[in-house]
Design a protein around this motif. Structure first.
Motif, mmCIF file in Angstrom:
data_model
loop_
_atom_site.group_PDB
_atom_site.id
_atom_site.type_symbol
_atom_site.label_atom_id
_atom_site.label_comp_id
_atom_site.label_asym_id
_atom_site.label_seq_id
_atom_site.Cartn_x
_atom_site.Cartn_y
_atom_site.Cartn_z
ATOM 1 N N TYR A 6 1.926 -52.663 -42.077
ATOM 2 C CA TYR A 6 3.070 -52.899 -43.634
ATOM 3 C C TYR A 6 4.144 -52.939 -43.660
ATOM 4 O O TYR A 6 4.937 -52.653 -43.054
ATOM 5 C CB TYR A 6 2.944 -51.745 -44.430
ATOM 6 N N GLN A 61 -15.963 -48.472 -53.346
ATOM 7 C CA GLN A 61 -14.731 -47.584 -52.905
ATOM 8 C C GLN A 61 -14.689 -48.939 -51.725
ATOM 9 O O GLN A 61 -15.114 -49.570 -51.501
ATOM 10 C CB GLN A 61 -14.458 -46.065 -52.927
ATOM 11 N N GLY A 62 -13.185 -49.025 -52.383
ATOM 12 C CA GLY A 62 -12.471 -49.494 -51.235
ATOM 13 C C GLY A 62 -11.946 -48.498 -50.199
ATOM 14 O O GLY A 62 -11.312 -47.502 -50.335
ATOM 15 N N CYS A 64 -8.882 -50.653 -48.782
ATOM 16 C CA CYS A 64 -7.378 -50.919 -49.675
ATOM 17 C C CYS A 64 -5.806 -50.959 -47.862
ATOM 18 O O CYS A 64 -5.684 -50.981 -48.275
ATOM 19 C CB CYS A 64 -6.638 -49.635 -50.086
ATOM 20 N N THR A 66 -4.350 -53.441 -46.019
ATOM 21 C CA THR A 66 -3.596 -55.387 -46.782
ATOM 22 C C THR A 66 -3.239 -55.865 -45.778
ATOM 23 O O THR A 66 -1.934 -56.257 -45.686
ATOM 24 C CB THR A 66 -2.638 -54.799 -48.069
ATOM 25 N N THR A 89 -12.076 -58.491 -49.927
ATOM 26 C CA THR A 89 -11.896 -58.465 -51.260
ATOM 27 C C THR A 89 -10.685 -58.690 -51.143
ATOM 28 O O THR A 89 -9.003 -57.945 -50.712
ATOM 29 C CB THR A 89 -11.700 -56.956 -52.305
ATOM 30 N N THR A 91 -6.447 -60.153 -52.984
ATOM 31 C CA THR A 91 -5.441 -59.500 -54.037
ATOM 32 C C THR A 91 -6.418 -60.152 -55.926
ATOM 33 O O THR A 91 -5.632 -58.946 -56.610
ATOM 34 C CB THR A 91 -4.512 -60.124 -53.710
ATOM 35 N N ASN A 93 -9.388 -59.984 -56.047
ATOM 36 C CA ASN A 93 -10.340 -58.982 -56.427
ATOM 37 C C ASN A 93 -11.701 -59.998 -56.210
ATOM 38 O O ASN A 93 -12.742 -60.458 -56.424
ATOM 39 C CB ASN A 93 -11.007 -58.805 -57.962
#
Length: 119
Positions: A6, A61-62, A64, A66, A89, A91, A93
């Motif tokens: 991150y 659901q994902g 998430c 990134t 997916t 950003t 979508n």
């Protein structure tokens, strides 16, 4: 474990507990075993095309995640059919599918999916 980045920070998320994949969708013969070669627990999937693991359990659901890169470490016996499907997916979508399969002989790419041969 799962390595995640991150910003400029790295951390490692370890899969812990008696059955960390209990909340994953599983079908067929899926076993959690200790592998001395990697000095960690691994999941062994045996059976035909119906043997699967899916995370998250609900495909609507994902996860998430990134990150710029996703790394999977897989070991498959020679001569055994194997498939992995990754749905990503972006950003905005937009959904993309990546198929890794021992059944594919050539690389195929469209705006919606990529097929890559294994082996």
């Amino acid at each position: 474990g799962i390595n995640a980045e991150y910003g400029k920070q790295w951390y490692q998320r370890r899969v812990r507990g008696k059955d960390p994949a209990a909340k994953w969708a599983q079908s067929g013969k899926v076993q959690r075993i200790f592998d001395k070669g990697v000095k960690s627990y691994v999941y062994m999937l045996e059976g035909g095309p119906s043997t699967k693991m899916q995370v998250p359990r609900d495909e609507r659901q994902g996860l998430c995640l990134t990150q710029q890169f996703v790394v999977l470490q897989l070991s498959t016996p020679l001569g055994v059919g194997f498939n992995v499907q990754i749905l990503a997916t972006d950003t905005l979508n937009n959904k993309r599918r990546i198929f890794l399969s021992s059944a594919h002989r050539d690389i195929s790419h469209t705006p919606l999916h990529t097929r890559l041969p294994l082996g």
